[in-house]
Design an enzyme around this catalytic site. Structure first.
Site, short mmCIF file in Angstrom:
data_model
loop_
_atom_site.label_atom_id
_atom_site.label_comp_id
_atom_site.label_asym_id
_atom_site.label_seq_id
_atom_site.Cartn_x
_atom_site.Cartn_y
_atom_site.Cartn_z
N ASP A 81 28.18 62.36 36.33
CA ASP A 81 29.61 62.06 36.94
C ASP A 81 30.46 62.91 35.95
OD1 ASP A 81 31.45 60.39 37.84
OD2 ASP A 81 31.25 59.02 36.12
N LYS B 200 27.71 63.88 41.10
CA LYS B 200 29.07 63.56 41.75
C LYS B 200 29.87 64.51 41.29
CE LYS B 200 29.94 58.78 41.03
NZ LYS B 200 30.72 57.65 40.45
N PHE C 203 31.88 54.62 43.26
CA PHE C 203 30.81 53.78 42.31
C PHE C 203 29.51 53.67 43.14
CE2 PHE C 203 29.20 51.33 39.11
CZ PHE C 203 29.35 52.17 38.07
N ARG D 261 20.24 47.09 39.86
CA ARG D 261 19.56 48.31 39.31
C ARG D 261 18.11 48.14 40.49
NH1 ARG D 261 20.85 50.95 34.67
NH2 ARG D 261 21.74 49.47 33.32
N ASP E 177 23.46 50.68 38.04
CA ASP E 177 23.83 49.46 37.81
C ASP E 177 25.44 49.44 38.11
OD1 ASP E 177 24.29 50.64 35.23
OD2 ASP E 177 25.01 48.61 34.64
N GLU F 6 17.90 61.95 34.76
CA GLU F 6 19.02 61.43 34.63
C GLU F 6 19.26 60.59 36.06
OE1 GLU F 6 20.88 59.22 33.54
OE2 GLU F 6 22.26 60.33 32.40
N ASP F 7 20.13 59.60 36.03
CA ASP F 7 20.43 58.97 37.44
C ASP F 7 21.37 59.55 38.15
OD1 ASP F 7 22.17 57.99 35.47
OD2 ASP F 7 22.16 55.99 35.85
N LYS G 193 18.92 53.31 31.21
CA LYS G 193 18.07 52.57 31.85
C LYS G 193 18.07 53.08 33.27
CE LYS G 193 19.04 48.40 29.40
NZ LYS G 193 20.11 47.51 29.40
N GLY G 194 19.07 53.82 33.48
CA GLY G 194 19.42 54.03 35.07
C GLY G 194 18.32 55.09 35.53
P1 IMP Z 1 28.93 61.05 32.53
O1 IMP Z 1 28.77 61.20 31.04
O2 IMP Z 1 30.39 60.57 32.96
O3 IMP Z 1 28.48 62.08 33.48
O4 IMP Z 1 28.22 59.73 33.03
C1 IMP Z 1 26.86 59.39 33.17
C2 IMP Z 1 26.64 57.87 33.03
O5 IMP Z 1 27.61 57.14 33.76
C3 IMP Z 1 25.30 57.90 33.98
O6 IMP Z 1 24.14 58.12 33.42
C4 IMP Z 1 25.57 56.27 34.79
O7 IMP Z 1 24.98 55.37 33.83
C5 IMP Z 1 26.87 56.18 34.47
N1 IMP Z 1 27.57 56.27 35.75
C6 IMP Z 1 28.34 57.28 36.16
N2 IMP Z 1 28.65 57.13 37.58
C7 IMP Z 1 27.97 55.87 37.98
C8 IMP Z 1 28.16 55.23 39.40
O8 IMP Z 1 28.57 55.68 40.26
N3 IMP Z 1 27.23 54.29 39.30
C9 IMP Z 1 26.61 53.62 38.31
N4 IMP Z 1 26.72 54.45 36.98
C10 IMP Z 1 27.40 55.42 36.98
MG MG Z 2 22.57 56.80 32.79
#
Ligand code: IMP
Ligand code: MG
Length: 174
Positions: free
Chosen positions: A101, A129, A150, A163, A157, A97-98, A41-42
């Protein structure tokens, strides 16, 4: 609201940056049709605003993935909860994507969509990030780089909350 949120990017800053990215995409894809694939949803807030700033034919589709449990810790496992509605065979696809990470979610998604033979496939993330990356993946378009904190708001969220904040901030106390 029980948590204290420290402001990182104002609504005006985010809006200005989205306009820049929209202009860049409009120039780079001149004469082409784009499919924006929004990761729910992000990314929904970002994807809608971005679509409005692209002056080309834009189609939108949505996927839903789960990579996080509740709270702030990654499960490391990615599941597809909702797939695309339409074929992307021969299409110019931009995944929206939002935040990137660890990169696990996006690496899974990009790999999966690549097998469906799009004409082109790029990644656009509102936030990046890089200090947290465990999988080698880089977005083609990034709104803002953020430190290892975070962040919430503008679609992002914490336990499904925040959100709807029109800005992006850091959850301070916990
Ligand atoms: P990844 O697979 O670790 O890159 O995670 C990506 C997903 O984790 C994003 O699409 C977010 O939904 C969530 N996420 C990662 N870091 C944050 C943050 O700082 N705040 C909120 N959601 C996050
Ligand atoms: Mg996401």
């Amino acid at each position: 609201m029980t948590d204290k949120i420290r402001l990182l990017f104002t609504e005006e800053q985010i809006d200005a940056r989205i306009r820049e990215i929209g202009k860049q995409i409009t120039e780079e894809y001149e004469g082409k049709e784009i499919v924006l694939v929004c990761a729910l949803k992000g990314a929904s807030f970002f994807a809608c605003e971005l679509a409005k700033r692209i002056s080309l034919d834009v189609k939108m589709d949505f996927i839903s993935l789960s990579s996080y449990g509740s709270g702030k810790t990654s499960s490391g496992e990615v599941r597809m909860l909702k797939d695309l509605d339409f074929s992307i065979d021969g299409k110019n696809v931009i995944v929206v994507e939002d935040i990137v990470d660890t990169g696990r979610t996006l690496s899974y998604v990009m790999g999966l969509l690549e097998t469906r033979k799009p004409e082109s496939l790029k990644l656009c993330s509102l936030l990046d990030k890089p200090s947290r990356r465990v999988v080698d993946i880089q977005a083609d378009y990034v709104g803002f780089e953020v430190p290892d904190l975070f962040v919430v708001g503008y679609g992002l969220d914490f336990d499904q909350k925040y959100r709807n904040l029109p800005y992006i901030g850091v959850v301070e106390n916990d």
